[in-house]
Design an enzyme around this catalytic site. Structure first.
Site, short mmCIF file in Angstrom:
data_model
loop_
_atom_site.label_atom_id
_atom_site.label_comp_id
_atom_site.label_asym_id
_atom_site.label_seq_id
_atom_site.Cartn_x
_atom_site.Cartn_y
_atom_site.Cartn_z
N HIS A 251 -65.56 -2.33 30.26
CA HIS A 251 -64.49 -2.25 29.18
C HIS A 251 -63.68 -1.16 29.79
O HIS A 251 -64.13 -0.14 29.91
CB HIS A 251 -65.15 -1.94 27.96
CG HIS A 251 -64.15 -1.95 26.82
ND1 HIS A 251 -63.78 -3.26 26.06
CD2 HIS A 251 -63.58 -0.79 26.34
CE1 HIS A 251 -62.89 -2.62 25.09
NE2 HIS A 251 -62.64 -1.55 25.31
N HIS A 294 -70.07 5.27 22.36
CA HIS A 294 -69.81 6.49 23.53
C HIS A 294 -69.64 7.74 22.87
O HIS A 294 -69.41 7.81 21.56
CB HIS A 294 -68.78 6.02 24.17
CG HIS A 294 -67.38 5.64 23.39
ND1 HIS A 294 -67.14 4.70 22.84
CD2 HIS A 294 -66.16 6.53 23.16
CE1 HIS A 294 -65.92 4.71 22.16
NE2 HIS A 294 -65.61 6.01 22.34
N GLU A 300 -60.59 10.76 18.77
CA GLU A 300 -59.71 9.93 18.60
C GLU A 300 -59.38 9.50 17.18
O GLU A 300 -60.21 9.29 16.18
CB GLU A 300 -60.74 8.64 18.92
CG GLU A 300 -61.17 8.74 20.41
CD GLU A 300 -62.19 7.68 20.88
OE1 GLU A 300 -62.26 6.80 20.00
OE2 GLU A 300 -62.37 7.81 21.92
N TYR A 309 -59.21 -4.91 13.06
CA TYR A 309 -59.63 -4.30 14.44
C TYR A 309 -60.94 -4.98 14.76
O TYR A 309 -61.95 -5.16 13.98
CB TYR A 309 -59.64 -2.95 14.18
CG TYR A 309 -60.27 -2.28 15.45
CD1 TYR A 309 -59.26 -2.43 16.73
CD2 TYR A 309 -61.42 -1.46 15.44
CE1 TYR A 309 -59.78 -1.80 17.95
CE2 TYR A 309 -61.76 -0.90 16.72
CZ TYR A 309 -60.95 -1.18 17.95
OH TYR A 309 -61.08 -0.38 19.04
N HIS A 324 -62.90 10.09 15.14
CA HIS A 324 -64.16 10.40 15.73
C HIS A 324 -63.78 11.50 16.55
O HIS A 324 -63.24 11.59 17.51
CB HIS A 324 -64.65 9.16 16.60
CG HIS A 324 -64.84 7.90 15.57
ND1 HIS A 324 -64.17 6.63 16.15
CD2 HIS A 324 -65.39 7.68 14.45
CE1 HIS A 324 -64.70 5.84 15.07
NE2 HIS A 324 -65.30 6.43 14.28
N HIS A 330 -69.70 6.98 18.43
CA HIS A 330 -69.11 5.98 17.60
C HIS A 330 -68.89 4.71 18.48
O HIS A 330 -69.30 4.66 19.72
CB HIS A 330 -67.79 6.50 17.14
CG HIS A 330 -66.95 6.71 18.29
ND1 HIS A 330 -66.89 7.88 18.97
CD2 HIS A 330 -65.93 6.07 18.64
CE1 HIS A 330 -65.99 8.01 19.47
NE2 HIS A 330 -65.27 6.67 19.57
#
Length: 402
Positions: A251, A294, A300, A309, A324, A330
């Site tokens: 990702h 992660h 963030e 989302y 976060h 999260h």
């Protein structure tokens, strides 16, 4: 309603400056005096730090039948860090308003405003001209530029403020010359002026060292008949973003979705990045396609302009937000994990009809009292979205022989 705009193809050129040709100079005004700041603040020590995952329900827009609130009065600081005096920091604000600014304008002496409308279009009158900015567009009002905001009903949006740096396009590196946000798609206004006397007084609201001040003058500040230069307000339509996406496995880091960045003095470390997650194709093989779980060296702050989302389809709503913080774990909720762990890995359209974004910063941001308490929109059950995650570990599993 539209106004003429022109391409701003000089976003990364330095120095940045502009010449403005006025009917009367901006120095002609009465002295500035302090005015109430409302919920706009740079006090990062109002409440104790909170390292938990935080999520807010859609922020409440005041009803015009109950109270008239314009853009300047409707600014609310959610979180931030740093110091405007030392020219190093960040502030994240919400604006919720229902009426236009009448004979009032705003001027930010502390830094740049990156404005992300979420509900309701806004007509921004600046000293350089007018811009209509709709949801799924953004605009940047750079430090020191006076502007006024007209709205057309209940209006809401997000603001990323940076001190001491200006937004610019990210370095593309191995991507090459084209991709992500292209310079040709940034637009700035053309000159528009009004030669108008205001007998009752025109109010200039100035954000200076984290506080608000106001002064009076008897003419419109938007009396610029012509200008030239490269230090201007500008807008950008997020639909023009050219997505660079993962097509093999893993990702991609959110930096691959960066629209604008405000660099710090440390190479590779940003004061703030503005990142979007637009509609795109997901085609990666043999991998978990949503964001991994992660912990991050960046803070963030996410918002949602429209749609759902992909990693949290239910609780994360347009007009709401999440934070976060640095090194707080999260990732996708339990339902998203189960769905994508069993899904057939065929090409699929991701985030169709959706636009989520992130304000990502190397600063460890503090949440204000308004954000944690006063707004009463904090979702105290947010942690529960991960409660259904369970172990899938099998110590006896072995890969099948080909």
């Amino acid at each position: 309603m539209s106004f003429p705009l022109k391409t701003l193809a000089v976003l990364d050129l330095y120095p940045r400056d502009s010449w403005l040709y006025r009917i009367l100079p901006s120095v002609k005004h009465k002295p500035f005096a302090p005015v109430p700041c409302g919920n706009l603040t740079e006090n990062w020590n109002e409440v104790e730090p909170d390292p938990n995952q935080l999520r807010w329900l859609p922020f409440t827009i005041p009803k015009s039948t109950e109270k008239k609130v314009d853009f300047a009065a409707g600014l609310h600081t959610v979180c931030g860090a740093g110091d405007a005096k030392s020219r190093n920091g960040i502030g994240i604000h919400m604006y919720t308003c229902n009426t236009s600014m009448a004979d009032r304008c705003f001027n930010n002496s502390d830094g740049d405003f990156l404005i992300v409308p979420q509900q309701g279009e806004i007509l921004i009158t600046t000293e350089f001209g007018k811009m209509m900015v709709e949801p799924n567009e953004i605009c940047v009002i750079q430090q020191g530029m006076r502007f006024s905001v007209d709205v057309f009903g209940e209006t809401r949006g997000y603001i990323l403020e940076v001190y001491g740096a200006h937004f610019e396009l990210p370095d593309l590196g191995p991507i090459g010359a084209n991709g992500l946000a292209n310079p040709r798609d940034f637009l700035c206004p053309v000159a528009w002026y009004e030669d108008r006397k205001v007998a009752t007084g025109y109010t200039i609201i100035n954000k200076y060292q984290g506080k608000l001040f106001a002064c009076q003058q008897d003419f419109s500040p938007f009396n610029v008949v012509a200008w030239h230069g490269n230090y201007t307000p500008y807008k950008y339509n997020l639909e023009n973003f050219m997505v660079i996406n993962c097509v093999a496995f893993d990702h991609a880091d959110p930096s691959i979705f960066t629209v604008l960045t405000a660099k710090s003095t440390r190479p590779g470390v940003a004061i703030a990045d503005f990142v979007i997650f637009p509609p795109r194709w997901g085609v990666a093989d043999h991998t978990f396609r949503p964001p991994y779980y992660h912990r991050n060296c960046m803070s963030e702050f996410m918002g949602l302009i429209k749609g759902h989302y992909e990693a949290k389809e239910e609780g994360f709503q347009p007009g709401g937000a999440s934070l976060h913080s640095i090194m707080t774990p999260h990732g996708p909720d339990g339902e998203c994990f189960e769905k994508n762990s069993t899904a057939e890995l065929k090409p699929e359209r991701v985030a169709e009809g959706t636009m989520a974004f992130m304000f990502e910063s190397s600063f460890s941001m503090a949440v204000t009292k308004w954000g944690l308490q006063t707004c009463q929109r904090l979702d105290k059950n947010y942690y529960q979205c991960w409660e259904s995650l369970r172990s899938h570990f099998n110590p006896n599993w072995k890969p099948s022989k080909q």
